[in-house]
Scaffold this motif. Structure first.
Motif, PDB file in Angstrom:
ATOM      1  N   SER A 298       0.707  -1.281   0.093  1.00 54.06           N
ATOM      2  CA  SER A 298       0.043  -0.090   0.064  1.00 54.06           C
ATOM      3  C   SER A 298       0.960   1.332  -0.031  1.00 54.06           C
ATOM      4  O   SER A 298       0.370   2.217  -0.456  1.00 54.06           O
ATOM      5  CB  SER A 298      -1.139  -0.004   1.195  1.00 54.06           C
ATOM      6  OG  SER A 298      -1.913  -1.249   1.209  1.00 54.06           O
ATOM      7  N   ASP A 301      -0.672   4.802   0.189  1.00 55.19           N
ATOM      8  CA  ASP A 301      -2.058   4.857  -0.648  1.00 55.19           C
ATOM      9  C   ASP A 301      -3.060   4.698   0.422  1.00 55.19           C
ATOM     10  O   ASP A 301      -3.317   3.602   0.783  1.00 55.19           O
ATOM     11  CB  ASP A 301      -2.099   4.082  -1.866  1.00 55.19           C
ATOM     12  CG  ASP A 301      -3.453   4.114  -2.711  1.00 55.19           C
ATOM     13  OD1 ASP A 301      -4.271   4.360  -1.920  1.00 55.19           O
ATOM     14  OD2 ASP A 301      -3.490   3.644  -3.723  1.00 55.19           O
ATOM     15  N   LYS A 302      -3.839   5.796   0.640  1.00 57.89           N
ATOM     16  CA  LYS A 302      -4.862   5.740   1.874  1.00 57.89           C
ATOM     17  C   LYS A 302      -6.144   4.588   1.462  1.00 57.89           C
ATOM     18  O   LYS A 302      -6.446   3.924   2.537  1.00 57.89           O
ATOM     19  CB  LYS A 302      -5.324   7.028   2.129  1.00 57.89           C
ATOM     20  CG  LYS A 302      -6.558   7.091   3.127  1.00 57.89           C
ATOM     21  CD  LYS A 302      -7.279   8.471   3.275  1.00 57.89           C
ATOM     22  CE  LYS A 302      -8.085   8.598   4.340  1.00 57.89           C
ATOM     23  NZ  LYS A 302      -8.519  10.206   4.532  1.00 57.89           N
ATOM     24  N   GLU A 303      -6.473   4.706   0.088  1.00 54.41           N
ATOM     25  CA  GLU A 303      -7.524   3.913  -0.313  1.00 54.41           C
ATOM     26  C   GLU A 303      -7.282   2.436   0.187  1.00 54.41           C
ATOM     27  O   GLU A 303      -8.267   1.590   0.480  1.00 54.41           O
ATOM     28  CB  GLU A 303      -7.917   3.956  -1.410  1.00 54.41           C
ATOM     29  CG  GLU A 303      -8.598   5.448  -1.680  1.00 54.41           C
ATOM     30  CD  GLU A 303      -9.877   5.520  -0.933  1.00 54.41           C
ATOM     31  OE1 GLU A 303     -10.559   4.737  -0.791  1.00 54.41           O
ATOM     32  OE2 GLU A 303      -9.783   6.694  -0.166  1.00 54.41           O
ATOM     33  N   LYS A 304      -6.014   2.018  -0.147  1.00 55.42           N
ATOM     34  CA  LYS A 304      -5.492   0.636  -0.167  1.00 55.42           C
ATOM     35  C   LYS A 304      -5.741   0.090   1.509  1.00 55.42           C
ATOM     36  O   LYS A 304      -5.932  -0.945   1.847  1.00 55.42           O
ATOM     37  CB  LYS A 304      -4.223   0.469  -0.691  1.00 55.42           C
ATOM     38  CG  LYS A 304      -4.312   0.391  -2.067  1.00 55.42           C
ATOM     39  CD  LYS A 304      -2.945  -0.166  -2.694  1.00 55.42           C
ATOM     40  CE  LYS A 304      -2.896   0.108  -4.156  1.00 55.42           C
ATOM     41  NZ  LYS A 304      -1.415  -0.321  -4.611  1.00 55.42           N
ATOM     42  N   GLN A 307      -9.355  -0.124   2.424  1.00 58.31           N
ATOM     43  CA  GLN A 307     -10.104  -1.225   1.702  1.00 58.31           C
ATOM     44  C   GLN A 307      -9.863  -2.458   2.506  1.00 58.31           C
ATOM     45  O   GLN A 307     -10.705  -3.513   2.650  1.00 58.31           O
ATOM     46  CB  GLN A 307      -9.594  -1.637   0.385  1.00 58.31           C
ATOM     47  CG  GLN A 307      -9.868  -0.747  -0.709  1.00 58.31           C
ATOM     48  CD  GLN A 307      -8.853  -0.945  -1.940  1.00 58.31           C
ATOM     49  OE1 GLN A 307      -8.363  -1.912  -2.051  1.00 58.31           O
ATOM     50  NE2 GLN A 307      -9.255   0.007  -2.910  1.00 58.31           N
TER      51      GLN A 307
END
Length: 380
Positions: A298, A301-304, A307
């Protein structure tokens, strides 16, 4: 004899970054920095010897540092030393401890060695905590006292090493002696604080009985923690004056060694404590492997991270974004990031992290909110 530090105050009170003076003395200022820090707050939920989060009467790491600081202060006042310096070192000396006490330290050390890092020593790691991870900017004397306190190595006498160390280059506690008399007092106070208290906690938990202590220990040191502390404090004050160094008398030291051997055999190496090791190792390895894989996949990467759907990944993302550039600048890589994150955990938080990996809290709540999931077996 007067006990005077040979290093000048300009060295002992020096900081990596200068500070504007205020109404506080340098060492009192260090104490306030320590007690307002996050690593200090987490000590209230870190194991001293016995993992017992629901038992209010079992000593925690925070209680231990308070005991050490108070004992060291009492000795230093009687000997004409700087009690504010002793208090600051005592309050900060165990900021480098892992969750689950020395068992956790041993497990983390083993894990780090397998990855090519030096063994984990909480004394040396404590310096990393105050200097790099928390940026407390403490005085040289307090930082030196933290890295050289080494309370597990029992000796009869000690004198300061009156040379200025390059603390930033220290990689092991082996051979280190404090640069001040106060640091030497804290080193002995660490032993005084836990010798009788660990025994009393073991009695409370039914691991040993009061009558099991060798008779010679009871005769020389006393039967209760309070008696043991009083005996050792008075012995150091009187005997140090005679010998010109911080020292136990011979009879008291022999009784201390006997008591220490008893504690190791019947408490620290007891089946109860050894039984925790397998579980805690499994837990720490689970968290390390999960976070290491998450970091590699990740990056920033905040979204990872989100998730993953658990609070551990979200919290670790905040740590990564806050500390990423500091690690690159200080270490040159992110290799220690996960180890640092785990080492700083309290016992309870570490257990919660394991739960978040395997069964996230939001999932538990979702199931509980579902009538069909909690109360009925509905076939559709």
């Amino acid at each position: 004899m007067p006990f005077k530090n040979e290093l000048p105050d300009s060295v002992l009170t020096s900081r990596v970054k200068s500070r504007i003076a205020d109404v506080r003395s340098p060492y009192y200022r260090d104490t306030t920095a320590i007690i307002h820090s996050s690593p200090f707050r987490r000590l209230k939920h870190k194991t001293q010897v016995f993992f017992a989060p629901s038992n209010d009467h079992i000593c925690t790491r925070m209680e231990h540092v308070l005991h050490v600081a108070s004992i060291a202060t009492a000795i230093c006042r009687a000997m004409g030393l700087n009690d504010e310096l002793a208090w600051a070192i005592g309050m900060g000396h165990d900021l480098g401890h892992t969750p689950f006490g020395h068992i956790g330290e041993y497990i983390l050390s083993d894990m780090m060695e397998k990855k090519g890092y030096p063994r984990f020593e909480h004394e040396v790691y404590g310096l990393r905590v105050v200097d790099f991870l928390s940026h407390l900017n403490l005085t040289y004397a307090v930082r030196d006292g933290i890295v050289s306190h080494c309370g597990e190595h029992f000796i009869r006498t000690i004198s300061p090493d009156f040379t200025k160390k390059d603390l930033s280059s220290v990689t092991t506690k082996n051979g280190l002696r404090p640069s001040t008399w106060e640091g030497c007092v804290v080193r002995f106070s660490d032993q005084i604080a836990y010798l009788g208290r660990d025994f009393e906690d073991a009695v409370r938990l039914g691991i040993v009985s009061p009558g099991e202590v060798p008779k010679e220990c009871q005769k020389v040191l006393g039967r209760t923690n309070g008696e043991i502390i009083n005996t050792l404090v008075e012995d150091i004050i009187v005997n140090s004056e005679k010998e010109g160094c911080i020292a136990f008398s011979e009879p008291v030291y022999e009784a201390v060694k006997l008591m220490k051997d008893f504690n190791y055999k019947h408490i620290y190496l007891s089946p109860m404590l050894k039984g925790y090791e397998t579980y805690f190792r499994r837990l720490l390895e689970l968290i390390y492997n999960y976070l290491t894989d998450l970091l590699l996949r990740s990056g920033k990467d905040k979204e990872k991270y989100l998730q993953e759907g658990n609070m551990l990944s979200a919290g670790f993302y905040n740590y990564v974004t806050e500390k990423h550039d500091d690690y690159i600048k200080h270490d040159g890589n992110l290799g220690m990031m996960v180890f640092d994150y785990i080492a700083g955990m309290s016992d309870n938080f570490c257990l919660d992290c394991g739960n978040e990996i395997l069964r996230p809290e939001h999932l538990n709540q979702s199931i509980e909110r579902s009538l069909t999931g909690k109360w009925f077996d509905v076939v559709r």
